[in-house]
Scaffold this motif. Structure first.
Motif, PDB file in Angstrom:
ATOM      1  N   ASP A   1      43.059  44.435  32.881  1.00  0.00           N
ATOM      2  CA  ASP A   1      41.762  43.688  33.026  1.00  0.00           C
ATOM      3  C   ASP A   1      41.898  42.258  32.257  1.00  0.00           C
ATOM      4  O   ASP A   1      42.734  42.500  31.162  1.00  0.00           O
ATOM      5  CB  ASP A   1      41.251  43.888  31.887  1.00  0.00           C
TER       6      ASP A   1
ATOM      7  N   THR B   1      40.098  39.331  31.385  1.00  0.00           N
ATOM      8  CA  THR B   1      39.378  39.629  31.162  1.00  0.00           C
ATOM      9  C   THR B   1      38.725  39.132  29.544  1.00  0.00           C
ATOM     10  O   THR B   1      38.025  38.576  28.866  1.00  0.00           O
ATOM     11  CB  THR B   1      37.247  39.926  31.620  1.00  0.00           C
TER      12      THR B   1
ATOM     13  N   LYS C   1      35.755  38.143  36.097  1.00  0.00           N
ATOM     14  CA  LYS C   1      34.800  37.932  36.694  1.00  0.00           C
ATOM     15  C   LYS C   1      34.098  37.729  37.740  1.00  0.00           C
ATOM     16  O   LYS C   1      34.481  36.720  38.448  1.00  0.00           O
ATOM     17  CB  LYS C   1      34.447  36.927  35.250  1.00  0.00           C
ATOM     18  N   LYS C   2      33.471  38.122  38.489  1.00  0.00           N
ATOM     19  CA  LYS C   2      33.286  38.134  39.655  1.00  0.00           C
ATOM     20  C   LYS C   2      32.055  37.610  39.801  1.00  0.00           C
ATOM     21  O   LYS C   2      31.153  36.664  39.171  1.00  0.00           O
ATOM     22  CB  LYS C   2      32.827  38.912  40.486  1.00  0.00           C
ATOM     23  N   LYS C   3      31.158  36.803  41.070  1.00  0.00           N
ATOM     24  CA  LYS C   3      30.478  35.763  41.150  1.00  0.00           C
ATOM     25  C   LYS C   3      29.624  36.580  41.671  1.00  0.00           C
ATOM     26  O   LYS C   3      29.973  37.322  42.912  1.00  0.00           O
ATOM     27  CB  LYS C   3      30.979  34.758  42.570  1.00  0.00           C
ATOM     28  N   GLU C   4      28.339  36.563  41.782  1.00  0.00           N
ATOM     29  CA  GLU C   4      27.059  37.574  42.286  1.00  0.00           C
ATOM     30  C   GLU C   4      27.217  37.138  43.516  1.00  0.00           C
ATOM     31  O   GLU C   4      26.855  35.638  44.211  1.00  0.00           O
ATOM     32  CB  GLU C   4      26.470  37.136  41.442  1.00  0.00           C
TER      33      GLU C   4
ATOM     34  N   GLU D   1      34.870  34.104  39.366  1.00  0.00           N
ATOM     35  CA  GLU D   1      34.127  33.345  38.281  1.00  0.00           C
ATOM     36  C   GLU D   1      35.349  32.403  38.210  1.00  0.00           C
ATOM     37  O   GLU D   1      34.956  31.060  37.863  1.00  0.00           O
ATOM     38  CB  GLU D   1      33.674  33.931  37.311  1.00  0.00           C
TER      39      GLU D   1
ATOM     40  N   SER E   1      30.459  43.405  36.085  1.00  0.00           N
ATOM     41  CA  SER E   1      30.593  42.500  36.395  1.00  0.00           C
ATOM     42  C   SER E   1      32.011  41.357  36.359  1.00  0.00           C
ATOM     43  O   SER E   1      31.917  40.481  36.584  1.00  0.00           O
ATOM     44  CB  SER E   1      29.760  41.730  34.792  1.00  0.00           C
ATOM     45  N   THR E   2      32.652  42.721  36.819  1.00  0.00           N
ATOM     46  CA  THR E   2      33.689  42.017  37.219  1.00  0.00           C
ATOM     47  C   THR E   2      34.337  42.648  38.122  1.00  0.00           C
ATOM     48  O   THR E   2      33.518  43.918  38.983  1.00  0.00           O
ATOM     49  CB  THR E   2      34.778  42.719  36.299  1.00  0.00           C
TER      50      THR E   2
ATOM     51  N   THR F   1      31.181  47.512  43.896  1.00  0.00           N
ATOM     52  CA  THR F   1      31.170  46.945  41.845  1.00  0.00           C
ATOM     53  C   THR F   1      30.354  47.579  41.567  1.00  0.00           C
ATOM     54  O   THR F   1      29.484  47.051  40.754  1.00  0.00           O
ATOM     55  CB  THR F   1      31.910  45.382  41.716  1.00  0.00           C
TER      56      THR F   1
END
Length: 347
Positions: free
Chosen positions: A191, A193, A107-110, A84, A122-123, A118
């Motif tokens: 981490d 985030t 943070k990952k893109k869905e 993200e 949400s990461t 994963t």
């Protein structure tokens, strides 16, 4: 399943055009699972965008399905396709330590990376390995590769191709043999985030090195307190263990030898994990040295091989010295604590 094994000289020029690298990359593109060397340990790679490939990784390792995988890339540009945002501190860390043994959590893109890689988070954890064979393979494949360590889950991580072969021959499609790894313990996991980044796993890049680049860094309390729930799902599992029960000994070498004598008097075969400085002191059935105490980097690079050596003995119980919590010593003690199931004998 027949496991294809390719030998690759990491010093060969233009590794990307090497036939074995091309063949291994084709396996990955076609969602097969391939083990390959990194600078830390051997990784078990699969297409991170494919549910089928990721499922094969978990099946081959016998890995718990809620344990997320680290994604390996060859170029920073790949991040934008599944992350993200890239915090400014992460950019500085990548400049300082990539390629290298530092995993960063974003943070990952869905919908970009397989949810199986994963699970429940949400990461996404990402790193760029500092090994010519790994980088050549990742570039040739051109896709993000999910890759935990290439061992049977719970066993010591593999630092040679033979370690992988012992654990996974017949269960994976391919193994790229690029010789022994260097660092010997897995990457540090940080981490990014959180407002203040948090170390979830100590590894090849130390807290002090990270703080020299970005300032304050926190450490997950679970690393010091076994009763504290770890932030990283995978850290709750037992890892790195040899077949015989391992006990860490917090005391002098004379105290450790007393424990050896007690077990031998009970008729047990006893192993001792030590360093080169002390290996001639112990009178045990099996004495294995892992590097030099005066250089903890050598201990880290030799640790998993030393633990695996006990599996080729008839040791009923193993006692291990402990190491200073400084520099890479944090990573060494983290792995030994997990291998011992947090069993410590105090003098």
């Amino acid at each position: 399943m027949e496991t294809k094994r390719w030998s690759v000289d990491k010093y060969v020029d233009d590794l990307g055009s090497y036939p074995h690298i091309s063949q291994a990359a084709d396996f990955l593109i076609n969602n097969e699972v391939v083990a390959f060397p990194t600078e830390t340990v051997y990784g078990l790679g699969g297409n991170a965008e494919s549910d089928d490939a990721v499922a094969r990784i978990f099946a081959a390792k016998g890995r718990p399905s809620d344990n997320p995988l680290i994604i390996h890339i060859a170029e920073e540009q790949q991040l934008s396709s599944f992350v993200e945002e890239i915090p400014e501190m992460a950019t500085r860390l990548m400049k300082a330590f990539w390629p290298g043994p530092l995993t960063l959590i974003f943070k990952k893109k869905e919908g970009k990376i397989s949810e199986k890689a994963t699970p429940g988070v949400s990461t996404v954890a990402v790193r760029m390995p500092d090994h010519p064979v790994a980088l050549a393979l990742l570039k040739k494949a051109g896709i993000p590769i999910a890759a935990p360590s290439a061992n049977r889950s719970g066993r010591p991580s593999p630092t040679t191709a033979d370690h992988v072969w012992d654990d996974l021959n017949g269960d994976i499609a391919g193994l790229v043999d690029g010789g022994p790894t260097g660092v010997g313990v897995e990457s540090t996991v940080l981490d990014c985030t959180e407002p203040v980044p948090v170390i979830l796993r100590p590894g090849g890049v130390t807290k002090e090195q990270i703080e020299a680049v970005i300032g304050e860094v926190r450490v997950d309390p679970a690393l010091a307190d076994v009763d504290h729930a770890p932030k990283s799902p995978g850290m709750k599992y037992r890892h790195y263990a040899p077949d015989a029960p391992l006990h860490l000994v917090d005391g002098s070498k004379e105290f450790l030898q007393m424990l050896v004598d007690e077990k031998k008097a009970e008729g047990l075969s006893v192993g001792v994990l030590t360093t080169e400085e002390n290996q001639d002191f112990y009178q045990a059935d099996f004495v294995v040295a892992c590097g030099k105490r005066v250089n903890l980097n050598t201990v880290a690079s030799s640790l998993y091989d030393a633990l695996r050596k006990f599996n080729h003995t008839k040791a009923d119980v193993i006692f291990s010295e402990m190491f200073p919590l400084e520099g890479v010593g944090h990573a060494v003690m983290n792995r030994l604590m997990k291998a011992a199931g947090h069993r410590v004998i105090n003098s």
